[in-house]
Design a protein around this motif. Structure first.
Motif, mmCIF file in Angstrom:
data_model
loop_
_atom_site.group_PDB
_atom_site.id
_atom_site.type_symbol
_atom_site.label_atom_id
_atom_site.label_comp_id
_atom_site.label_asym_id
_atom_site.label_seq_id
_atom_site.Cartn_x
_atom_site.Cartn_y
_atom_site.Cartn_z
ATOM 1 N N GLY A 49 81.713 110.611 82.121
ATOM 2 C CA GLY A 49 81.351 110.845 83.525
ATOM 3 C C GLY A 49 81.656 109.655 84.407
ATOM 4 N N PHE A 50 81.880 109.911 85.690
ATOM 5 C CA PHE A 50 82.305 108.887 86.654
ATOM 6 C C PHE A 50 81.231 107.814 86.877
ATOM 7 C CE2 PHE A 50 83.053 107.710 91.269
ATOM 8 C CZ PHE A 50 84.153 106.916 91.007
ATOM 9 N N GLY A 51 80.008 108.257 87.168
ATOM 10 C CA GLY A 51 78.912 107.330 87.469
ATOM 11 C C GLY A 51 78.618 106.346 86.343
ATOM 12 N N PRO A 52 78.329 106.851 85.120
ATOM 13 C CA PRO A 52 78.037 105.943 84.002
ATOM 14 C C PRO A 52 79.184 104.986 83.681
ATOM 15 C CG PRO A 52 77.368 108.183 83.467
ATOM 16 C CD PRO A 52 78.120 108.252 84.751
ATOM 17 N N LEU A 53 80.418 105.475 83.755
ATOM 18 C CA LEU A 53 81.581 104.610 83.488
ATOM 19 C C LEU A 53 81.665 103.485 84.518
ATOM 20 C CD1 LEU A 53 84.523 107.050 82.539
ATOM 21 C CD2 LEU A 53 83.632 105.195 81.126
ATOM 22 N N LEU A 54 81.509 103.862 85.788
ATOM 23 C CA LEU A 54 81.638 102.898 86.887
ATOM 24 C C LEU A 54 80.576 101.806 86.794
ATOM 25 C CD1 LEU A 54 83.462 102.756 89.533
ATOM 26 C CD2 LEU A 54 81.449 103.585 90.726
ATOM 27 N N SER A 55 79.316 102.218 86.620
ATOM 28 C CA SER A 55 78.205 101.252 86.621
ATOM 29 C C SER A 55 78.196 100.360 85.384
ATOM 30 C CB SER A 55 76.860 101.991 86.738
ATOM 31 O OG SER A 55 76.714 102.900 85.663
ATOM 32 N N THR A 56 78.754 100.844 84.268
ATOM 33 C CA THR A 56 78.761 100.058 83.027
ATOM 34 C C THR A 56 79.943 99.108 82.958
ATOM 35 O OG1 THR A 56 77.731 101.920 81.889
ATOM 36 C CG2 THR A 56 78.680 100.204 80.499
ATOM 37 N N LEU A 57 81.137 99.613 83.277
ATOM 38 C CA LEU A 57 82.352 98.841 83.050
ATOM 39 C C LEU A 57 82.686 97.842 84.160
ATOM 40 C CD1 LEU A 57 84.716 101.621 81.613
ATOM 41 C CD2 LEU A 57 83.462 99.894 80.341
ATOM 42 N N TYR A 58 82.473 98.212 85.427
ATOM 43 C CA TYR A 58 82.938 97.374 86.529
ATOM 44 C C TYR A 58 82.310 95.972 86.583
ATOM 45 C CZ TYR A 58 86.226 100.470 88.896
ATOM 46 O OH TYR A 58 87.332 101.210 89.211
ATOM 47 N N PRO A 59 80.975 95.841 86.350
ATOM 48 C CA PRO A 59 80.417 94.475 86.359
ATOM 49 C C PRO A 59 81.034 93.578 85.285
ATOM 50 C CG PRO A 59 78.669 96.094 86.549
ATOM 51 C CD PRO A 59 79.927 96.848 86.232
ATOM 52 N N ILE A 60 81.275 94.140 84.093
ATOM 53 C CA ILE A 60 81.898 93.370 83.002
ATOM 54 C C ILE A 60 83.308 92.957 83.400
ATOM 55 C CG2 ILE A 60 82.639 93.450 80.577
ATOM 56 C CD1 ILE A 60 80.471 95.651 80.194
ATOM 57 N N PHE A 61 84.062 93.914 83.944
ATOM 58 C CA PHE A 61 85.442 93.643 84.356
ATOM 59 C C PHE A 61 85.489 92.571 85.429
ATOM 60 C CE2 PHE A 61 86.676 98.314 83.337
ATOM 61 C CZ PHE A 61 86.519 98.045 81.986
ATOM 62 N N GLY A 62 84.518 92.609 86.354
ATOM 63 C CA GLY A 62 84.482 91.644 87.446
ATOM 64 C C GLY A 62 84.342 90.213 86.939
ATOM 65 N N LEU A 63 83.469 90.014 85.966
ATOM 66 C CA LEU A 63 83.241 88.676 85.410
ATOM 67 C C LEU A 63 84.477 88.157 84.677
ATOM 68 C CD1 LEU A 63 79.578 89.019 84.099
ATOM 69 C CD2 LEU A 63 80.361 87.595 85.992
ATOM 70 N N ILE A 64 85.109 89.035 83.874
ATOM 71 C CA ILE A 64 86.326 88.639 83.158
ATOM 72 C C ILE A 64 87.432 88.293 84.157
ATOM 73 C CG2 ILE A 64 88.162 89.438 81.594
ATOM 74 C CD1 ILE A 64 85.982 91.191 80.244
ATOM 75 N N SER A 65 87.551 89.102 85.205
ATOM 76 C CA SER A 65 88.589 88.886 86.219
ATOM 77 C C SER A 65 88.382 87.588 86.989
ATOM 78 C CB SER A 65 88.617 90.065 87.201
ATOM 79 O OG SER A 65 88.908 91.264 86.528
ATOM 80 N N LEU A 66 87.111 87.177 87.131
ATOM 81 C CA LEU A 66 86.812 85.927 87.833
ATOM 82 C C LEU A 66 87.413 84.739 87.078
ATOM 83 C CD1 LEU A 66 85.317 85.392 90.468
ATOM 84 C CD2 LEU A 66 83.276 84.874 89.142
#
Length: 349
Positions: free
Chosen positions: A316-333
């Protein structure tokens, strides 16, 4: 000759904008979370984000052009060395795969919530469209963005004109916020980091195809300023409706309603189109990355990636977005810090 160069500049600009302006941007959620909720600081931090997009977007494509990178792994190896470059590329691969699954889930959600078509059918329609477009390679990405981005810009202009005719249009200058000033100034770095690391999947092969440095630089400037303009327009429009607008899942959709049903329908279609452009760009980058390693045919790799994303999108869109994006943001930083530190000397040599 001038017309040809102008065409390439516009291709770079529209592809850059189309790759960054994904689902979160188009719905207004990204603008709200990264900028508008910080009140009047949002305007200044948008300016900083725009600078980062112009500077680092052109830096990425210039290096890719100089080393003739076949995929973003070649860029990361050139930037950070053979060993670290490979590890960073592995991280990017996982992140891109996750983002692609999120985008596909987002497309399915739009079909279900707005067009009364089942979530599964929406996923399958999107997958089929992606597969056939991607058979044309980079041409398909350029073609789709050449259509979607000008329409998105036009819609943004309509929103900003309507906003300036609304009472309280200047609230973006005086809007107060309870959030920390440190969080406000960290936001543009996090936002630029995530979007730039994701966009390298398509910007690297695009830069590698273009030999003219001036074309890349001007295209990056136009693309970066276009992203900044759309961020600012969204921020100004959302500021007028703060804090109530925060309750909407699609904040810009709530604003679009005021412009009439036909505009709202166009806007929902634009959100889907923006998701679709990001989706095909990500899959294209992933395919090039795997093709370089596995030496399989592009169509087989594309099919495997689409099947994986289809299975992941069942979450589902909501669970994927809320779980993955914060992790991706930190790695991308971390990636952003490394690319800012990297001097251009190697690419200019």
């Amino acid at each position: 000759m001038i017309m040809k160069r102008t065409g390439k500049v516009l291709q770079i600009a529209s592809t850059y904008m189309g790759t960054v302006v994904g689902a979160g941007f188009a719905t207004g959620q990204e603008i709200l979370q990264f900028f508008t909720r910080f009140g009047y600081w949002g305007t200044l931090t948008i300016a900083l984000s725009t600078f980062l997009f112009i500077w680092l977007g052109s830096k990425m494509m210039l290096i890719a052009s100089d080393i003739r990178a076949k995929s973003y792994e070649d860029l990361n190896k050139a930037l950070f060395g053979e060993q670290y470059g490979r590890w960073i590329s592995h991280f990017m691969f996982v992140i891109l795969l996750g983002v692609t699954a999120v985008m596909l889930a987002g497309a399915g959600t739009i079909f279900y919530e707005n067009w009364n078509i089942s979530y599964q059918t929406g996923l399958l329609i999107t997958i089929v469209g992606c597969y056939f477009l991607l058979r044309k390679g980079m041409k398909s990405i350029l073609m789709v963005n050449a259509i979607v981005v000008p329409v998105m810009l036009l819609f943004t202009v309509l929103i900003i004109i309507d906003t300036f005719n609304t009472p309280g249009a200047g609230r973006f200058i005086s809007l107060a916020s309870d959030h920390s000033i440190w969080a406000a100034w960290a936001a543009p770095f996090l936002y630029a980091a995530f979007n730039l690391s994701m966009s390298q999947a398509v910007l690297v092969p695009l830069g590698a195809e273009i030999r003219d440095r001036k074309v890349i630089i001007i295209g990056s400037w136009l693309g970066g300023m276009g992203i900044g303009f759309m961020l600012l327009a969204g921020h100004i429009a959302l500021s007028v409706h703060m804090p109530g607008i925060q309750q909407y899942a699609i904040p810009m959709g709530g604003i679009a309603k005021q412009l009439g049903q036909s505009v709202q329908f166009i806007y929902v279609f634009l959100i889907f189109a923006e998701i679709f452009t990001t989706l095909i760009a990500d899959i294209y980058g992933l395919t090039l990355q795997l093709q370089e390693r596995l030496k399989w045919s592009r169509s087989i790799i594309t099919t495997i990636i689409l099947l994986f994303c289809y299975m992941a999108s069942q979450i589902g869109f909501g669970p994927l977005l809320s779980t993955l994006y914060p992790i991706f943001g930190l790695i991308s930083l971390g990636w952003l810090y490394l690319i800012i530190r990297k001097r251009m000397g190697r690419s200019e040599a």
